[in-house]
Design a protein around this motif. Sequence first.
Motif, mmCIF file in Angstrom:
data_model
loop_
_atom_site.group_PDB
_atom_site.id
_atom_site.type_symbol
_atom_site.label_atom_id
_atom_site.label_comp_id
_atom_site.label_asym_id
_atom_site.label_seq_id
_atom_site.Cartn_x
_atom_site.Cartn_y
_atom_site.Cartn_z
ATOM 1 N N PRO A 87 28.357 1.693 -11.095
ATOM 2 C CA PRO A 87 28.464 3.028 -11.636
ATOM 3 C C PRO A 87 26.920 3.318 -12.062
ATOM 4 O O PRO A 87 26.364 2.955 -12.590
ATOM 5 N N GLN A 88 26.558 4.696 -11.516
ATOM 6 C CA GLN A 88 25.430 5.135 -11.563
ATOM 7 C C GLN A 88 25.464 6.256 -12.920
ATOM 8 O O GLN A 88 25.831 7.193 -12.451
ATOM 9 N N GLY A 89 24.562 6.172 -13.889
ATOM 10 C CA GLY A 89 24.783 7.159 -15.027
ATOM 11 C C GLY A 89 23.311 7.877 -14.752
ATOM 12 O O GLY A 89 22.596 7.606 -13.896
ATOM 13 N N ARG A 90 23.059 8.690 -15.596
ATOM 14 C CA ARG A 90 21.957 9.601 -15.478
ATOM 15 C C ARG A 90 20.893 8.957 -15.886
ATOM 16 O O ARG A 90 21.107 8.268 -16.815
ATOM 17 N N GLN A 91 19.654 9.135 -15.504
ATOM 18 C CA GLN A 91 18.485 8.701 -15.877
ATOM 19 C C GLN A 91 18.013 8.910 -17.071
ATOM 20 O O GLN A 91 17.904 10.386 -17.526
ATOM 21 N N ASP A 92 17.712 8.197 -18.140
ATOM 22 C CA ASP A 92 17.310 8.506 -19.538
ATOM 23 C C ASP A 92 15.508 8.347 -19.406
ATOM 24 O O ASP A 92 14.824 7.414 -19.655
ATOM 25 N N ASN A 93 14.922 9.454 -19.380
ATOM 26 C CA ASN A 93 13.461 9.262 -19.390
ATOM 27 C C ASN A 93 12.854 10.055 -20.523
ATOM 28 O O ASN A 93 11.494 10.425 -20.388
ATOM 29 N N GLY A 94 13.640 10.349 -21.416
ATOM 30 C CA GLY A 94 13.167 10.946 -22.430
ATOM 31 C C GLY A 94 12.262 10.172 -23.595
ATOM 32 O O GLY A 94 12.164 9.012 -23.279
ATOM 33 N N PRO A 95 11.479 10.914 -24.496
ATOM 34 C CA PRO A 95 10.806 10.222 -25.384
ATOM 35 C C PRO A 95 11.536 9.281 -26.566
ATOM 36 O O PRO A 95 12.650 9.643 -26.591
ATOM 37 N N VAL A 96 11.052 8.255 -26.730
ATOM 38 C CA VAL A 96 11.536 7.109 -27.861
ATOM 39 C C VAL A 96 11.346 7.712 -29.071
ATOM 40 O O VAL A 96 10.007 8.083 -29.224
#
Length: 99
Positions: A87-96
Amino acid sequence: MPSLPQKASEEFRPFMRRLPEFKFWYATMKATLIAIFCTFFDFFDVPVFWPILVIYFFVLLFLTMKRQIMHMIRYRYIPFTTGKPKPQGRQDNGPVVHG
């Protein structure tokens, strides 16, 4: 073949047991007690060549699992993760954010 209830007063029973649980445990305990009882007599102490037992084990395993494996193939059940779509979820490219 069981069907869905047609009226509100009917009970839905999706799983019909072939062997009730009590009968299963009763037969299991009876077989275990008979096997333990038989160990007290030298008459039942029969020497067996161990490769015959190994072959017997695999024959029983094959005969027992053949129906289950055919069922899994029929309904396209893949027990291993190789070849399964992931299953492909959305990419999490936000800042940590450290708190």
